[in-house]
Design a protein around this motif. Structure first.
Motif, PDB file in Angstrom:
ATOM      1  N   GLU A   1       0.828  -1.209   0.000  1.00 37.35           N
ATOM      2  CA  GLU A   1       0.000   0.000   0.000  1.00 37.35           C
ATOM      3  C   GLU A   1       0.865   1.262   0.000  1.00 37.35           C
ATOM      4  O   GLU A   1       0.570   2.225  -0.698  1.00 37.35           O
ATOM      5  CB  GLU A   1      -0.951  -0.005   1.203  1.00 37.35           C
ATOM      6  CG  GLU A   1      -1.901  -1.197   1.232  1.00 37.35           C
ATOM      7  CD  GLU A   1      -2.550  -1.473  -0.123  1.00 37.35           C
ATOM      8  OE1 GLU A   1      -3.096  -0.523  -0.725  1.00 37.35           O
ATOM      9  OE2 GLU A   1      -2.490  -2.634  -0.595  1.00 37.35           O
TER      10      GLU A   1
ATOM     11  N   LYS B   1       2.269   1.599  -3.533  1.00 32.91           N
ATOM     12  CA  LYS B   1       1.261   1.979  -4.524  1.00 32.91           C
ATOM     13  C   LYS B   1       0.960   3.474  -4.500  1.00 32.91           C
ATOM     14  O   LYS B   1       0.681   4.076  -5.529  1.00 32.91           O
ATOM     15  CB  LYS B   1      -0.042   1.222  -4.247  1.00 32.91           C
ATOM     16  CG  LYS B   1      -0.061  -0.181  -4.813  1.00 32.91           C
ATOM     17  CD  LYS B   1      -1.357  -0.847  -4.446  1.00 32.91           C
ATOM     18  CE  LYS B   1      -1.461  -2.239  -5.030  1.00 32.91           C
ATOM     19  NZ  LYS B   1      -2.719  -2.887  -4.611  1.00 32.91           N
TER      20      LYS B   1
ATOM     21  N   TYR C   1       2.369   3.702 -12.873  1.00 30.62           N
ATOM     22  CA  TYR C   1       2.772   2.635 -13.797  1.00 30.62           C
ATOM     23  C   TYR C   1       2.027   2.793 -15.099  1.00 30.62           C
ATOM     24  O   TYR C   1       0.804   2.940 -15.114  1.00 30.62           O
ATOM     25  CB  TYR C   1       2.476   1.267 -13.155  1.00 30.62           C
ATOM     26  CG  TYR C   1       2.591   0.082 -14.097  1.00 30.62           C
ATOM     27  CD1 TYR C   1       3.779  -0.200 -14.753  1.00 30.62           C
ATOM     28  CD2 TYR C   1       1.500  -0.762 -14.300  1.00 30.62           C
ATOM     29  CE1 TYR C   1       3.883  -1.294 -15.598  1.00 30.62           C
ATOM     30  CE2 TYR C   1       1.592  -1.860 -15.134  1.00 30.62           C
ATOM     31  CZ  TYR C   1       2.787  -2.122 -15.789  1.00 30.62           C
ATOM     32  OH  TYR C   1       2.879  -3.206 -16.616  1.00 30.62           O
TER      33      TYR C   1
ATOM     34  N   LEU D   1      -6.469   2.408 -20.824  1.00 32.57           N
ATOM     35  CA  LEU D   1      -7.390   3.395 -20.282  1.00 32.57           C
ATOM     36  C   LEU D   1      -8.786   3.003 -20.733  1.00 32.57           C
ATOM     37  O   LEU D   1      -8.954   2.116 -21.548  1.00 32.57           O
ATOM     38  CB  LEU D   1      -7.046   4.783 -20.823  1.00 32.57           C
ATOM     39  CG  LEU D   1      -5.705   5.321 -20.351  1.00 32.57           C
ATOM     40  CD1 LEU D   1      -5.341   6.542 -21.136  1.00 32.57           C
ATOM     41  CD2 LEU D   1      -5.754   5.623 -18.870  1.00 32.57           C
TER      42      LEU D   1
ATOM     43  N   GLU E   1     -12.765  12.312 -17.868  1.00 33.22           N
ATOM     44  CA  GLU E   1     -13.324  11.262 -17.008  1.00 33.22           C
ATOM     45  C   GLU E   1     -12.276  10.219 -16.633  1.00 33.22           C
ATOM     46  O   GLU E   1     -12.283   9.708 -15.508  1.00 33.22           O
ATOM     47  CB  GLU E   1     -14.506  10.584 -17.703  1.00 33.22           C
ATOM     48  CG  GLU E   1     -15.736  11.469 -17.771  1.00 33.22           C
ATOM     49  CD  GLU E   1     -16.778  10.959 -18.772  1.00 33.22           C
ATOM     50  OE1 GLU E   1     -17.877  11.501 -18.778  1.00 33.22           O
ATOM     51  OE2 GLU E   1     -16.471  10.022 -19.532  1.00 33.22           O
TER      52      GLU E   1
ATOM     53  N   GLU F   1     -10.169  11.800 -14.009  1.00 32.37           N
ATOM     54  CA  GLU F   1     -10.984  11.899 -12.793  1.00 32.37           C
ATOM     55  C   GLU F   1     -11.025  10.557 -12.066  1.00 32.37           C
ATOM     56  O   GLU F   1     -10.837  10.472 -10.855  1.00 32.37           O
ATOM     57  CB  GLU F   1     -12.401  12.345 -13.169  1.00 32.37           C
ATOM     58  CG  GLU F   1     -13.341  12.472 -11.981  1.00 32.37           C
ATOM     59  CD  GLU F   1     -14.785  12.711 -12.425  1.00 32.37           C
ATOM     60  OE1 GLU F   1     -14.989  13.448 -13.403  1.00 32.37           O
ATOM     61  OE2 GLU F   1     -15.688  12.138 -11.790  1.00 32.37           O
ATOM     62  N   PHE F   2     -11.244   9.479 -12.855  1.00 32.01           N
ATOM     63  CA  PHE F   2     -11.341   8.148 -12.247  1.00 32.01           C
ATOM     64  C   PHE F   2     -10.047   7.782 -11.522  1.00 32.01           C
ATOM     65  O   PHE F   2     -10.068   7.357 -10.370  1.00 32.01           O
ATOM     66  CB  PHE F   2     -11.670   7.105 -13.313  1.00 32.01           C
ATOM     67  CG  PHE F   2     -11.665   5.691 -12.814  1.00 32.01           C
ATOM     68  CD1 PHE F   2     -12.624   5.267 -11.904  1.00 32.01           C
ATOM     69  CD2 PHE F   2     -10.696   4.792 -13.218  1.00 32.01           C
ATOM     70  CE1 PHE F   2     -12.621   3.971 -11.424  1.00 32.01           C
ATOM     71  CE2 PHE F   2     -10.680   3.497 -12.741  1.00 32.01           C
ATOM     72  CZ  PHE F   2     -11.644   3.083 -11.838  1.00 32.01           C
ATOM     73  N   PHE F   3      -8.917   7.984 -12.199  1.00 27.62           N
ATOM     74  CA  PHE F   3      -7.657   7.602 -11.556  1.00 27.62           C
ATOM     75  C   PHE F   3      -7.345   8.511 -10.373  1.00 27.62           C
ATOM     76  O   PHE F   3      -6.750   8.069  -9.387  1.00 27.62           O
ATOM     77  CB  PHE F   3      -6.525   7.566 -12.583  1.00 27.62           C
ATOM     78  CG  PHE F   3      -6.634   6.375 -13.478  1.00 27.62           C
ATOM     79  CD1 PHE F   3      -6.372   5.102 -12.988  1.00 27.62           C
ATOM     80  CD2 PHE F   3      -7.053   6.501 -14.791  1.00 27.62           C
ATOM     81  CE1 PHE F   3      -6.507   3.983 -13.794  1.00 27.62           C
ATOM     82  CE2 PHE F   3      -7.196   5.380 -15.603  1.00 27.62           C
ATOM     83  CZ  PHE F   3      -6.918   4.125 -15.107  1.00 27.62           C
TER      84      PHE F   3
ATOM     85  N   GLU G   1      -9.611   9.738  -8.401  1.00 27.97           N
ATOM     86  CA  GLU G   1     -10.482   9.310  -7.301  1.00 27.97           C
ATOM     87  C   GLU G   1     -10.024   7.998  -6.676  1.00 27.97           C
ATOM     88  O   GLU G   1     -10.065   7.848  -5.454  1.00 27.97           O
ATOM     89  CB  GLU G   1     -11.924   9.192  -7.786  1.00 27.97           C
ATOM     90  CG  GLU G   1     -12.577  10.544  -7.919  1.00 27.97           C
ATOM     91  CD  GLU G   1     -13.987  10.442  -8.468  1.00 27.97           C
ATOM     92  OE1 GLU G   1     -14.741  11.401  -8.297  1.00 27.97           O
ATOM     93  OE2 GLU G   1     -14.324   9.401  -9.069  1.00 27.97           O
ATOM     94  N   ILE G   2      -9.594   7.045  -7.515  1.00 30.18           N
ATOM     95  CA  ILE G   2      -9.180   5.785  -6.892  1.00 30.18           C
ATOM     96  C   ILE G   2      -7.850   5.942  -6.157  1.00 30.18           C
ATOM     97  O   ILE G   2      -7.542   5.173  -5.272  1.00 30.18           O
ATOM     98  CB  ILE G   2      -9.133   4.574  -7.867  1.00 30.18           C
ATOM     99  CG1 ILE G   2      -8.124   4.773  -8.972  1.00 30.18           C
ATOM    100  CG2 ILE G   2     -10.493   4.249  -8.431  1.00 30.18           C
ATOM    101  CD1 ILE G   2      -7.903   3.509  -9.791  1.00 30.18           C
ATOM    102  N   HIS G   3      -7.104   6.975  -6.503  1.00 31.50           N
ATOM    103  CA  HIS G   3      -5.886   7.251  -5.734  1.00 31.50           C
ATOM    104  C   HIS G   3      -6.154   8.223  -4.595  1.00 31.50           C
ATOM    105  O   HIS G   3      -5.236   8.672  -3.924  1.00 31.50           O
ATOM    106  CB  HIS G   3      -4.788   7.800  -6.649  1.00 31.50           C
ATOM    107  CG  HIS G   3      -4.076   6.740  -7.415  1.00 31.50           C
ATOM    108  ND1 HIS G   3      -4.325   6.494  -8.735  1.00 31.50           N
ATOM    109  CD2 HIS G   3      -3.146   5.838  -7.043  1.00 31.50           C
ATOM    110  CE1 HIS G   3      -3.562   5.488  -9.147  1.00 31.50           C
ATOM    111  NE2 HIS G   3      -2.852   5.070  -8.130  1.00 31.50           N
ATOM    112  N   LYS G   4      -7.429   8.551  -4.413  1.00 32.54           N
ATOM    113  CA  LYS G   4      -7.851   9.455  -3.337  1.00 32.54           C
ATOM    114  C   LYS G   4      -7.123  10.795  -3.393  1.00 32.54           C
ATOM    115  O   LYS G   4      -6.623  11.290  -2.377  1.00 32.54           O
ATOM    116  CB  LYS G   4      -7.629   8.783  -1.974  1.00 32.54           C
ATOM    117  CG  LYS G   4      -8.440   7.509  -1.851  1.00 32.54           C
ATOM    118  CD  LYS G   4      -8.270   6.885  -0.496  1.00 32.54           C
ATOM    119  CE  LYS G   4      -9.000   5.580  -0.416  1.00 32.54           C
ATOM    120  NZ  LYS G   4      -8.265   4.543   0.276  1.00 32.54           N
TER     121      LYS G   4
ATOM    122  N   THR H   1      -1.133   8.415 -14.958  1.00 32.47           N
ATOM    123  CA  THR H   1      -0.188   7.845 -13.993  1.00 32.47           C
ATOM    124  C   THR H   1       0.435   8.944 -13.139  1.00 32.47           C
ATOM    125  O   THR H   1       1.021   8.651 -12.112  1.00 32.47           O
ATOM    126  CB  THR H   1       0.953   7.068 -14.685  1.00 32.47           C
ATOM    127  OG1 THR H   1       1.569   7.923 -15.629  1.00 32.47           O
ATOM    128  CG2 THR H   1       0.455   5.841 -15.389  1.00 32.47           C
TER     129      THR H   1
END
Lengths: 306, 375
Positions: free
Chosen positions: A72, A75, A80, A87, A95, A98-100, A102-105, A146
């Protein structure tokens, strides 16, 4: 401070040894390239560095964290870019980022997104679906994704494969600008001309690193010299020189030949007279700086003979 | 955890909106299925075409014919003058039933001997033939009874029928196929949205390699799985509700039992379907393969093995055991209990238990396999 270090790492897939007792360290702020032919273990190495592939033995440390045990932590600090475009083709540029984010907070990613789009010059296309982008634009978008969480290291697996030459130049400009921000870049590439732009290069073959050095340093390892010969009838000259014992390597380029000899001073006069005796007109010759390609091939030949 | 799920859920909805293939699977297919199954898949046998060869033409034979006509199931099409025509009538599919009355039909009766009529039935559709014979038998029996009663009255005896019966059909008194089929149809549609769409959406991430980007992000495998499942669970619930509403307007199907029970049982079934979808996604790497496997393990068994169309109790033992691979088997019992019977949980708690066991097994296996993917 070290960006990463791996020691005696091995990975086998079935009966194939993809990576064989590999050791390597990379300093912070370097642009480091793993170079080698297809199947030499570049991609497996980079995937082990990201924690996607688990090594059979050996340790992988990235930013002083153990990649397997502190996944963790790692990451959060790495980016990467995989070999294949990865994608969401049915999402727009905005979008995807935005998605990446959000998942990376990443909080308040909007400003960072605008910066990255500006940086990669994708701003005018931000509402376009990723599938509708050109190869070069896709690659820049992938890079932007990335980078969204401001990683300390990015791993790029053959980032310019399948990208046209103009977009490749463009991509490299972006990478150079990026390097100035202090990020560490680790990349794999099959293109030796790209490797010349890196601060250090590791030449890989059969899961092993043959040599690690700066591009200039690697050229010191060149066994012999490269001579460029401008002559008539390139094709016939090529055929004549190929079996010649003092010529280690011949390559044809349009109106000239590049040959590798042990010593230019000792070997060239003999070769010239050999060509003349076969009625080939040599209009000019000179020794040239070896390319990484010359170095790599010479290293491989030495190894095979050894 | 929630902060992990939300971006995936949002992304998933965006993709569903743009992916025509998935949109079609989620909307057009259920609509088509409802209409097709609701109207065409009709097990009711009505308007049976019938021809008669009356060899006697007596008042008694005419009485028998008229009792067939007034029974309500038969449609009298032709009066045959030639016995040989009977065969061609059935051969050409003009009628399903031919009644042949022998020339000595009433004479036999007068002399106190039994007489018989011949029923020629088109047996191409075995189910329909059985039903036709049943109807015809009832008509003939009724007619025989009246003759017995008449005869007894004539000789001055007080007459009665020793045993009579009165049938009352519960749960579906009008015996409409739609009542029986709609619960199965909901299971079928949920199997598609749940299994097929989930499998496709996960395999797509593998196919497009986007899953690797998620692997190197802080999102855990479980987070990804849940984030993928929530949108499809929601869509499946909406699909189920729409089918129920449409079934009410088109076929007059009313839910007799508790809506809360219906909701939670449906949610449980959706979980089972999503689990199957996840399992499929762990064994296939391309959307094409995933679609085929998903169809094979969800749509087919739901159609054939779940009791949707064919009763499980009349299957060979092997198939009865095999029928447990489809969670629709358990869900169907639950649905029919709630929608048709209107009974409470005490009538189907065992099915809920089986369904839960199914979910635990499928989800455990597939989550394990899903995690193994990262070597």
């Amino acid at each position: 401070m070290q960006a990463l270090s791996i020691s005696t790492v091995s990975k086998t897939f079935g009966t194939i040894t993809a990576v064989d007792a590999l050791s390597l360290t990379v300093e912070r702020g370097e642009m480091f390239a793993l170079v080698g032919p297809d199947g030499s273990g570049k991609t497996t190495t980079i995937r082990m560095l990201c924690g996607i592939v688990k090594p059979d033995s050996g340790t992988v440390t990235v930013l002083d964290y153990d990649v397997q045990k502190q996944k963790e932590e790692v990451k959060r600090r790495i980016g990467y870019l995989s070999q294949r475009f990865s994608l969401y083709g049915d999402l727009t540029i905005d979008e995807n980022i935005e998605f990446f984010a959000e998942i990376h907070k990443v909080r308040g990613y909007k400003q960072r997104r605008d910066e990255l789009l500006e940086f990669t010059r994708l701003t005018p296309f931000r509402d376009r679906l990723a599938d509708k982008l050109s190869g070069g634009m896709k690659q820049k978008l992938a890079l932007a994704c990335t980078l969204i969480h401001t990683p300390d290291i990015i791993f790029l697996d053959e980032p310019t494969t399948g990208v046209d030459p103009v977009s490749r130049r463009d991509f490299w400009k972006v990478l150079s600008a990026l390097l100035k921000t202090g990020i560490t870049i680790i990349m794999t590439t099959p293109y030796l001309d790209e490797a010349e732009r890196c601060s250090r290069v590791a030449l890989m073959n059969d899961g092993k690193i043959l040599l690690t050095d700066t591009p200039a340093g690697l050229k010191q390892h060149m066994n012999g010299e490269v001579v460029e010969i401008v002559c008539s009838d390139i094709r016939r000259s090529f055929a004549l020189l190929k079996p010649n014992p003092s010529v280690l390597e011949v390559q044809a380029f349009g109106d000239r030949l590049n040959i590798v000899v042990r010593s230019a001073a000792a070997d060239v006069p003999g070769i010239l007279s050999f060509l003349a005796s076969n009625s080939v007109e040599v209009s000019d010759w000179r020794t040239v700086r070896p390319s990484l390609e010359n170095v790599f091939i010479s290293l491989l030949t030495d190894r095979r003979e050894a | 955890m929630i902060s992990q799920l939300l971006p995936i859920i949002r992304k998933e909805f965006r993709q569903i909106r743009r992916d025509r293939k998935v949109l079609a699977i989620l909307t057009v297919v259920p609509a088509m299925l409802l209409l097709l199954n609701g109207y065409a898949l009709n097990f009711d046998v009505r308007n049976i075409t019938m021809a008669v060869y009356d060899g006697e033409k007596s008042s008694q034979s005419r009485e028998l014919i008229s009792s067939f006509i007034t029974a309500g199931y038969f449609e009298y099409t032709e009066h045959l003058t030639d016995y040989t025509a009977a065969q061609s009538m059935i051969d050409e599919g003009k009628v399903k039933l031919v009644i042949v009355i022998p020339p000595d039909f009433s004479r036999q009766n007068m002399t106190g001997r039994p007489s018989s009529v011949q029923l020629l039935v088109d047996g191409m559709d075995a189910n329909a033939a059985t039903t036709i014979i049943g109807y015809a038998q009832a008509v003939v029996q009724q007619y025989s009874q009246t003759i017995i009663l008449e005869n007894l009255t004539r000789v001055g005896k007080k007459s009665y029928i020793p045993v009579s019966y009165e049938a009352r059909i519960w749960y579906n008194p009008e015996m409409k196929s739609a009542y029986f089929l709609v619960p199965g149809l909901i299971a079928f549609i949920l199997a598609i949205t749940g299994v097929v769409a989930t499998a496709l959406s996960i395999v797509k991430e593998k196919e497009r390699n986007t899953i690797e980007q998620i692997d190197v992000s802080p999102v855990t495998p479980l987070g990804l799985i849940l984030g993928k499942m929530v949108p499809y669970a929601l869509i499946s619930l909406v699909a189920a509700a729409l089918v129920l509403i449409a079934a009410y307007f088109l076929f007059g199907v009313v839910v007799k039992g508790s809506y809360i029970l219906l909701f939670f049982s449906t949610l449980l079934f959706i979980c089972a379907a999503l689990g199957q979808g996840l399992l499929v996604s762990t064994i296939s790497d391309s959307q094409q393969v995933a679609f085929q496997i998903a169809t094979l393990i969800s749509m087919l068994p739901t159609m054939i093995l779940s009791g949707f169309m064919f009763p499980i109790s009349s299957m060979p033992l092997f198939l009865q055991i095999l029928s447990n691979i489809t969670p629709a088997k358990f869900y169907l019992v639950i649905m029919r209990s709630i929608v048709l019977k209107g009974v409470g949980i005490e009538a189907f708690w065992d099915q809920l238990l089986y369904l839960s066991i199914f979910i635990v097994i499928v989800v455990t296996v597939s989550v394990k396999r899903f995690k193994q993917r990262t070597v």
